[in-house]
Design a protein around this motif. Structure first.
Motif, PDB file in Angstrom:
ATOM      1  N   MET A   1       0.824  -1.201   0.000  1.00  0.00           N
ATOM      2  CA  MET A   1       0.000   0.000   0.000  1.00  0.00           C
ATOM      3  C   MET A   1       0.865   1.261   0.000  1.00  0.00           C
ATOM      4  O   MET A   1       2.081   1.205   0.220  1.00  0.00           O
ATOM      5  N   ASP A   2       0.214   2.396  -0.226  1.00  0.00           N
ATOM      6  CA  ASP A   2       0.930   3.672  -0.282  1.00  0.00           C
ATOM      7  C   ASP A   2       1.585   4.026   1.050  1.00  0.00           C
ATOM      8  O   ASP A   2       2.579   4.761   1.089  1.00  0.00           O
ATOM      9  N   ASN A   3       1.029   3.520   2.155  1.00  0.00           N
ATOM     10  CA  ASN A   3       1.598   3.821   3.479  1.00  0.00           C
ATOM     11  C   ASN A   3       2.741   2.882   3.855  1.00  0.00           C
ATOM     12  O   ASN A   3       3.219   2.895   4.983  1.00  0.00           O
ATOM     13  N   GLY A   4       3.152   2.006   2.932  1.00  0.00           N
ATOM     14  CA  GLY A   4       4.260   1.093   3.180  1.00  0.00           C
ATOM     15  C   GLY A   4       3.865  -0.215   3.814  1.00  0.00           C
ATOM     16  O   GLY A   4       4.703  -1.097   4.012  1.00  0.00           O
ATOM     17  N   LYS A   5       2.577  -0.365   4.169  1.00  0.00           N
ATOM     18  CA  LYS A   5       2.105  -1.618   4.761  1.00  0.00           C
ATOM     19  C   LYS A   5       1.520  -2.523   3.691  1.00  0.00           C
ATOM     20  O   LYS A   5       1.220  -2.080   2.581  1.00  0.00           O
ATOM     21  N   THR A   6       1.377  -3.793   4.032  1.00  0.00           N
ATOM     22  CA  THR A   6       0.952  -4.795   3.055  1.00  0.00           C
ATOM     23  C   THR A   6      -0.396  -5.395   3.417  1.00  0.00           C
ATOM     24  O   THR A   6      -0.647  -5.734   4.576  1.00  0.00           O
TER      25      THR A   6
ATOM     26  N   TYR B   1      -3.983  -7.394   7.577  1.00  0.00           N
ATOM     27  CA  TYR B   1      -3.437  -6.043   7.442  1.00  0.00           C
ATOM     28  C   TYR B   1      -2.985  -5.532   8.807  1.00  0.00           C
ATOM     29  O   TYR B   1      -3.780  -5.542   9.762  1.00  0.00           O
ATOM     30  N   ASP B   2      -1.738  -5.142   8.898  1.00  0.00           N
ATOM     31  CA  ASP B   2      -1.202  -4.459  10.078  1.00  0.00           C
ATOM     32  C   ASP B   2      -1.478  -5.224  11.381  1.00  0.00           C
ATOM     33  O   ASP B   2      -1.896  -4.650  12.378  1.00  0.00           O
TER      34      ASP B   2
END
Length: 388
Positions: free
Chosen positions: A99-104, A139-140
């Motif tokens: 994702m754009d925030n660096g998370k997957t 996620y996260d």
């Protein structure tokens, strides 16, 4: 969106398909999303000798060992049957998106064909409907969807030809849940359902007002790992004007100990009203006594030792048990429930290449009811499995 050229995708897929070290091959990458697939094809051939007569051919216990289906009764009813199927074969598909925030964000869906309704018959088509095993997104640290219960330690399961292996001795549940993992800890809210013994037989109830709650701690070290998990849930029965509920608790300790090239896996579970969570529901969660529920206490466990003979040959030796503490004052309601179940097995597995395995396994299983009626099973199983 950026698309990877088709030629590059094809080359990536071929290289990953030829890899002998991974069981989920990269099929493609489109933009920031990587697509994967995996699974295996497995053929099982089983000769089974039941001391009290074989269950019907459509019984799930003919496809793999299910303790509650082991027939009990007259030893003179010995019956040997042969079965062959490829229903354990499975396929999974997954995605992983940066994702754009660096998370997957990751997803996975998996199907097989065991314990599903037939779409044909063994005379002609041998068609079986696919069933969902896993379907979730992560996620996260969060997981949403259906997968293994947080109360279960899948990593403790031994390598067996039988689909489950230590069936009566293990926690074994897949269900919808919301799970959060942080470090060595994980917590979940999971789908509730109860199996209740009544004078009219087993009733499955799905009217709990609260989800099942689990907490789990995992300790990993060079010597192996240990997992401790706890379960709290509400047993309910709301039928015909009766509104009964009872609290259920359970604790399970399991793990793996590395012994050079060999390993020892184990699990011990004890609780009140565990029902469907252990032994493939070999015992119900509670007995309906008037307008109250009497939860059934149980203890179960297994130990499995795997020995590597060579780089291509290995064996697993397994012992599994289950014991229920039934209230004998309620047998008029519960009938003659399972009091104990145990099984032993040993196998020899040969992998000429990493993804292809040929094997033979011998299993002996016993079940005894509270009134002392018993039965046993001797099964010789041959399997061929190719993972892709």
């Amino acid at each position: 969106m950026k698309f990877t050229p088709l030629k590059t995708l094809a080359a990536s897929a071929v290289l990953c398909a030829l890899s002998s070290t991974a069981y989920a091959a990269t099929a493609a990458k489109i933009g920031d999303t990587e697509f994967t697939y995996g699974g295996y094809i497995k053929l099982d051939s089983m000769w089974s000798d039941y001391s009290a007569g074989a269950p019907a051919g459509s019984n799930v216990g003919r496809d793999f060992y299910v303790p509650s289906t082991l027939t009990v009764g007259d030893d003179n009813s010995s019956d040997a049957v042969f079965d062959m199927h490829a229903r354990e074969s499975r396929f999974n598909f997954g995605t992983s998106t940066l994702m754009d925030n660096g998370k997957t964000v990751k997803t996975k869906i998996e199907i097989d064909f065991l314990a599903s309704a037939t779409g044909g018959n063994e005379r002609v088509s041998n068609s079986y409907a696919p069933r969902i095993r896993h379907a979730f997104v992560t996620y996260d640290g969060w997981l949403f969807g259906q997968t293994w219960s947080n109360f279960q330690n899948v990593g403790a399961l031994a390598e067996t030809l039988d689909f489950v292996g230590p069936a009566e001795g293990t926690v074994f549940v897949r269900q919808s849940q919301i799970k959060y993992t942080t470090g060595a800890w994980s917590f979940s809210l999971e789908n509730p359902e109860s199996t209740i013994s009544t004078a009219g037989g087993m009733v499955v109830t799905d009217d709990a007002s609260l989800p099942d709650f689990t907490a789990r701690y995992t300790h990993k070290a060079d010597w192996g790992n240990v997992v401790v998990a706890a379960l709290a849930r509400q047993l309910t029965y709301k039928v015909g004007g009766v509104d009964a509920d009872e609290t259920s608790f359970g604790v399970s300790a399991s793990g793996k100990i590395n012994l050079g090239e060999d390993n020892l896996k184990f699990m011990l579970t004890q609780g009140k009203g565990l029902g469907r969570y252990v032994g493939l529901n070999v015992a119900h969660g509670a007995v309906l006594n008037g307008d109250e529920l009497d939860a059934i206490d149980s203890t179960s466990g297994f130990v499995a030792y795997q020995h590597k003979w060579t780089s291509k040959w290995r064996s697993t030796f397994l012992y599994s048990f289950f014991s229920a503490d039934n209230n004998t004052d309620l047998l008029a309601i519960s009938g003659d429930p399972t009091e104990s179940s145990q099984s032993y097995s040993a196998n020899i597995l040969y992998s000429p290449v990493k993804r292809l395995t040929f094997g033979a396994e011998l299993k002996h299983a016993e079940r005894e009811t509270e009134n002392g009626v018993d039965g046993d099973l001797d099964r010789l199983q041959f399997s061929i499995k190719y993972s892709f």
